[in-house]
Enzyme design. Structure first.
Site, short mmCIF file in Angstrom:
data_model
loop_
_atom_site.label_atom_id
_atom_site.label_comp_id
_atom_site.label_asym_id
_atom_site.label_seq_id
_atom_site.Cartn_x
_atom_site.Cartn_y
_atom_site.Cartn_z
N SER A 115 17.83 -24.62 -10.89
CA SER A 115 18.13 -23.32 -10.73
C SER A 115 17.88 -22.44 -11.60
O SER A 115 17.67 -22.78 -12.77
CB SER A 115 19.69 -23.20 -10.61
OG SER A 115 19.87 -21.83 -10.70
N TYR A 139 27.98 -24.47 -13.61
CA TYR A 139 26.99 -24.62 -12.49
C TYR A 139 25.54 -25.00 -13.21
O TYR A 139 24.89 -25.97 -13.15
CB TYR A 139 27.00 -23.63 -11.44
CG TYR A 139 25.80 -23.73 -10.52
CD1 TYR A 139 25.59 -24.85 -9.79
CD2 TYR A 139 24.70 -22.81 -10.92
CE1 TYR A 139 24.41 -24.86 -8.75
CE2 TYR A 139 23.47 -22.97 -9.87
CZ TYR A 139 23.65 -23.89 -8.97
OH TYR A 139 22.42 -23.95 -8.22
N LYS A 143 22.81 -28.44 -13.98
CA LYS A 143 21.50 -28.52 -13.40
C LYS A 143 20.67 -28.83 -14.69
O LYS A 143 19.74 -29.68 -14.46
CB LYS A 143 20.91 -27.09 -12.77
CG LYS A 143 21.78 -26.85 -11.58
CD LYS A 143 21.19 -27.72 -10.60
CE LYS A 143 22.10 -27.59 -9.18
NZ LYS A 143 21.65 -28.33 -8.35
N1 UFG Z 1 26.01 -8.72 -5.40
C1 UFG Z 1 26.55 -7.35 -5.19
N2 UFG Z 1 27.64 -7.61 -4.15
C2 UFG Z 1 27.88 -8.75 -3.55
C3 UFG Z 1 27.11 -9.89 -3.72
C4 UFG Z 1 26.11 -10.01 -4.74
O1 UFG Z 1 26.31 -6.39 -5.91
O2 UFG Z 1 28.93 -8.70 -2.71
C5 UFG Z 1 24.72 -8.73 -6.59
C6 UFG Z 1 25.02 -9.59 -7.56
O3 UFG Z 1 25.72 -9.10 -8.58
C7 UFG Z 1 23.79 -9.80 -7.99
C8 UFG Z 1 22.80 -9.91 -6.89
O4 UFG Z 1 23.52 -8.97 -5.80
O5 UFG Z 1 23.14 -8.86 -8.97
C9 UFG Z 1 22.44 -11.10 -6.10
O6 UFG Z 1 23.56 -11.81 -6.04
P1 UFG Z 1 23.77 -13.39 -5.29
O7 UFG Z 1 25.17 -13.89 -5.25
O8 UFG Z 1 23.06 -13.09 -3.87
O9 UFG Z 1 22.94 -14.26 -6.27
P2 UFG Z 1 22.95 -14.76 -7.59
O10 UFG Z 1 21.89 -13.95 -8.25
O11 UFG Z 1 24.25 -14.58 -8.31
O12 UFG Z 1 22.87 -16.22 -7.63
C10 UFG Z 1 21.56 -16.90 -7.44
C11 UFG Z 1 21.91 -18.36 -6.80
C12 UFG Z 1 22.57 -19.43 -7.72
C13 UFG Z 1 22.01 -19.31 -9.15
C14 UFG Z 1 22.07 -17.86 -9.71
C15 UFG Z 1 21.48 -17.92 -11.16
O13 UFG Z 1 22.43 -17.98 -5.41
O14 UFG Z 1 22.63 -20.51 -7.11
O15 UFG Z 1 21.41 -16.99 -8.89
O16 UFG Z 1 22.03 -16.80 -11.68
F1 UFG Z 1 23.02 -20.07 -9.72
#
Ligand code: UFG
Length: 325
Positions: A115, A139, A143
Site C-alpha cells: 500500500s 496498517y 504492510k
Molecule cells: N474522504 C472524505 N470524506 C469521506 C471519505 C474520504 O473527505 O467520507 C477523503 C479522505 O480524507 C481522503 C480521500 O477522501 O482525502 C480518499 O479517502 P479514502 O478513504 O477513499 O482513501 P484513503 O486515501 O484514506 O485510503 C487509501 C486506501 C488505504 C490506504 C491509504 C493510504 O484505501 O488502504 O489510502 O493512506 F492505506
C-alpha cells in the site's frame, strides 16, 4: 494453479477474473469476513482464515499450487489505530503463516498487496518506490513489515516476490459481474455515489485546510481492473525468472476531494450535497504515485487514465447492486 488469498474481496475478486481470462487455474482462500461468496469466480474455493496453518496446509495438499497472490488482510487505517493487535495478528502473523506453508511445500513465487500507506507523509510528489518509508498507522506498518520479511526470505531461501504498493483502488468490473462492496463503506467514491443515489444525505469532506489548491486532500485513483491486470503481469514476470521487486500502482495523476465530487456530479447528473468536516487523523494531504517503474519493468499500462470513466463503472455497479436488493 494460483492460490489467491482474499479472492472474495474487492481487489482479490477482480484479480481472479483477470487470472482466469489469462487462462490460469485459480483456487481462492477467503474467510468471508469482508468478502462476498458470490464474488468468487473460480469453482475452487476454500473458506478459511490465513491464521489457520492446518487449514492452509490442507489447501496446499489438495491443489497443485505454483504461486500465491496474497490479498487477505484487514484494510482500514483508522481501525488499525484503534485495534492494532488484530492488524498485527492477521496482516503480519497470518502472512508469516502463509509464507511458512509455502516454504514447506516448496512454492516459490509470491505477489503481495502492499500500500501507499507505507510511505507516510510524502517528501515529494509523485512518489517513487525509493521514497523513504515512514508509515503513520499500524496498517501501514504491517504492510512494510511484511515487505521486510519478504526481502529476508528472498535473500535466504529459493523464493521470489513482487510487492505492489497500491494507491487508491476505485471503480468496478466494467462487465458489472463484481464490484466495490464494503460494509461499512469508508472510501470516498462509493460514499459520494451513495449520496448521489439518495442513500446518504451528504458527503462529509474531511479537511478543507490542506495545502492543496482547493484545500482538500488529493489522491491517485486507479481502476481496480488495472490493478488486477498488474497482478497478472507481476506473476508472469516472476514466472519468467524476474527478480524480487517493489512497484507502485497508480495512474500518476491526483484528484482533490472537491474534484471527485464535481466529476461524480457530472457522471450521475445528480446533486451531491457536501458538508465541511475536520481532517481525518493520519490522512496525508497528497498521495500521487510515480508508476513509471511498473510500466517499464512489467509492461503495465492502465486502461483507465482519467477519473470520469472510472466513476462511470462505479456508478453502473452501484445502480445494479441497488436493483439486486
Ligand atoms: N474522504 C472524505 N470524506 C469521506 C471519505 C474520504 O473527505 O467520507 C477523503 C479522505 O480524507 C481522503 C480521500 O477522501 O482525502 C480518499 O479517502 P479514502 O478513504 O477513499 O482513501 P484513503 O486515501 O484514506 O485510503 C487509501 C486506501 C488505504 C490506504 C491509504 C493510504 O484505501 O488502504 O489510502 O493512506 F492505506
Amino acid at each position: 494453479m494460483i492460490l489467491v488469498t482474499g479472492g472474495a474481496g474487492y481487489i482479490g475478486s477482480h484479480t481472479v477474473k483477470e487470472l482466469l481470462k489469462a487462462r490460469y487455474e485459480v483456487v481462492v482462500v477467503d474467510d468471508l469476513s469482508s468478502g462476498h461468496r458470490e464474488f468468487v469466480l473460480t469453482p475452487h474455493f476454500v473458506r478459511t482464515d490465513i491464521r489457520d496453518r492446518q487449514a492452509l496446509t490442507e489447501v496446499f495438499q489438495k491443489f497443485p499450487i505454483t504461486a500465491v497472490t496474497h490479498f487477505a488482510a484487514l484494510t482500514s487505517v483508522p481501525e488499525s489505530v484503534a485495534e492494532p493487535a488484530r492488524y498485527y495478528e492477521v496482516n503480519l502473523w497470518g502472512t508469516f503463516n502463509l509464507l511458512e506453508v509455502m516454504r514447506a511445500f516448496g512454492v516459490k513465487l509470491f505477489v503481495f498487496s502492499s500500500s501507499a500507506a507505507v510511505y507516510g507523509d510524502p517528501e515529494k510528489i509523485p512518489i517513487p518506490e525509493d521514497h523513504p518509508t515512514r508509515p503513520k498507522s499500524p496498517y501501514g506498518r504491517t504492510k512494510l513489515m511484511v515487505e521486510e520479511i519478504l526481502a529476508d526470505y528472498a535473500k535466504a531461501y529459493d523464493f521470489r516476490y513482487v510487492s505492489l504498493r497500491y494507491f487508491n483502488a476505485a471503480g468496478s468490473d466494467p462487465d458489472g459481474e463484481i464490484g466495490e462492496w464494503h460494509e461499512p463503506e469508508r472510501h470516498l467514491i462509493p460514499i459520494v455515489l451513495e449520496v448521489a443515489a439518495g442513500k446518504r444525505p451528504y458527503l462529509e469532506i474531511y479537511g478543507t485546510d490542506y495545502e492543496t489548491p482547493d484545500g482538500t486532500g488529493i489522491r491517485d485513483y486507479i481502476h481496480v481492473s488495472d490493478l488486477a491486470s498488474a497482478h497478472v503481469l507481476a506473476l508472469q514476470y516472476l514466472e519468467r525468472g524476474g527478480k524480487s521487486e517493489v512497484f507502485n500502482l497508480g495512474i500518476g495523476r491526483g484528484y482533490s476531494v472537491r474534484e471527485v465530487v464535481v466529476i461524480c456530479q457530472r457522471v450521475t447528473g445528480r446533486e451531491i450535497p457536501v458538508r465541511e468536516a475536520p481532517r481525518r487523523p493520519g490522512d496525508p494531504a497528497v498521495l500521487v504515485a510515480d508508476p513509471s517503474k511498473a510500466m517499464r519493468e512489467l509492461g503495465w499500462k492502465p486502461r483507465f487514465t482519467e477519473l470520469a470513466p472510472i466513476v462511470e463503472t462505479a456508478w453502473t455497479w452501484l445502480q445494479k447492486r441497488q436493483n439486486l436488493r
